[in-house]
Design a protein around this motif. Structure first.
Motif, PDB file in Angstrom:
ATOM      1  N   UNK A  19       0.832  -1.201   0.000  1.00 44.40           N
ATOM      2  CA  UNK A  19       0.000   0.000   0.000  1.00 44.40           C
ATOM      3  C   UNK A  19       0.868   1.253   0.000  1.00 44.40           C
ATOM      4  N   UNK A  20       1.954   1.231   0.753  1.00 44.45           N
ATOM      5  CA  UNK A  20       2.866   2.380   0.770  1.00 44.45           C
ATOM      6  C   UNK A  20       3.463   2.617  -0.615  1.00 44.45           C
ATOM      7  N   UNK A  21       3.876   1.545  -1.295  1.00 39.71           N
ATOM      8  CA  UNK A  21       4.432   1.689  -2.644  1.00 39.71           C
ATOM      9  C   UNK A  21       3.389   2.214  -3.624  1.00 39.71           C
ATOM     10  N   UNK A  22       2.177   1.669  -3.556  1.00 40.15           N
ATOM     11  CA  UNK A  22       1.110   2.102  -4.455  1.00 40.15           C
ATOM     12  C   UNK A  22       0.686   3.541  -4.167  1.00 40.15           C
ATOM     13  N   UNK A  23       0.653   3.906  -2.899  1.00 42.01           N
ATOM     14  CA  UNK A  23       0.301   5.278  -2.524  1.00 42.01           C
ATOM     15  C   UNK A  23       1.337   6.265  -3.041  1.00 42.01           C
ATOM     16  N   UNK A  24       2.605   5.882  -2.938  1.00 41.99           N
ATOM     17  CA  UNK A  24       3.684   6.721  -3.448  1.00 41.99           C
ATOM     18  C   UNK A  24       3.529   6.941  -4.950  1.00 41.99           C
ATOM     19  N   UNK A  31      -0.728  13.277  -8.312  1.00 45.44           N
ATOM     20  CA  UNK A  31      -0.599  14.387  -7.372  1.00 45.44           C
ATOM     21  C   UNK A  31      -1.779  14.432  -6.386  1.00 45.44           C
ATOM     22  N   UNK A  32      -2.258  13.251  -6.043  1.00 43.32           N
ATOM     23  CA  UNK A  32      -3.345  13.110  -5.064  1.00 43.32           C
ATOM     24  C   UNK A  32      -2.815  12.256  -3.925  1.00 43.32           C
ATOM     25  N   UNK A  33      -2.707  12.835  -2.737  1.00 43.46           N
ATOM     26  CA  UNK A  33      -2.189  12.046  -1.624  1.00 43.46           C
ATOM     27  C   UNK A  33      -3.149  10.910  -1.247  1.00 43.46           C
ATOM     28  N   UNK A  34      -2.572   9.808  -0.884  1.00 43.09           N
ATOM     29  CA  UNK A  34      -3.369   8.658  -0.452  1.00 43.09           C
ATOM     30  C   UNK A  34      -3.968   8.947   0.909  1.00 43.09           C
ATOM     31  N   UNK A  35      -5.040   8.275   1.194  1.00 45.96           N
ATOM     32  CA  UNK A  35      -5.638   8.385   2.516  1.00 45.96           C
ATOM     33  C   UNK A  35      -5.705   6.996   3.135  1.00 45.96           C
TER      34      UNK A  35
END
Length: 140
Positions: A19-24, A31-35
């Motif tokens: 999830x961290x890799x995909x969010x990055x 340019x949309x931060x993950x939540x």
């Protein structure tokens, strides 16, 4: 020289890393931060007897209902409808724009359709030969 190797990893830990890799990647490309994912879980009891429940997960503008089931002796009494409505209320209150769910042809496709869910895809012969998995969506 690098030593690349495959290792088994606890699923929860691995999913956290993935999830961290995909969010990055999402933030980099869109340019949309993950939540954070927001879980939803309700159980239904008759005294101390578990009769069913629902689980869902809200992420960004989608809520996915993972599981919904009612003990067969309690079906047809509106409990599934109540649980579905509570999940929809959760989704709406948390800013969801759509709700997704999947079901098998022998499960609850018509149940979901009567509450405004529409089939957007299907896979035949899954999870076993002779059955079809349906993917449904409801925009709210």
């Amino acid at each position: 020289m690098y030593m690349i190797e495959y290792k088994k990893l606890n699923q929860a830990q691995n999913e956290t890393h993935l999830i961290a890799l995909l969010s990055e990647k999402q933030e980099e490309e869109k340019n949309i931060p993950a939540e954070e994912n927001t879980p939803f879980s309700l159980a239904l009891y008759d005294n101390d007897f578990y009769i069913g429940g629902i689980t869902a997960n809200k992420w960004m503008n989608e809520t996915h209902i993972s599981l919904l089931a009612i003990n067969k002796e309690y079906r047809g009494k509106g409990y599934g409808t109540e649980l579905l409505k509570k999940a929809e209320d959760f989704a709406s209150a948390s800013g969801t724009k759509l709700i997704t769910i999947n079901t098998q042809d022998y499960q609850a496709k018509t149940f979901y359709e009567q509450y405004g869910y529409q089939v957007f895809g299907q896979l035949k012969d899954t999870p076993f030969i002779g059955t079809t998995k349906y993917f449904l969506v409801k925009r709210i």
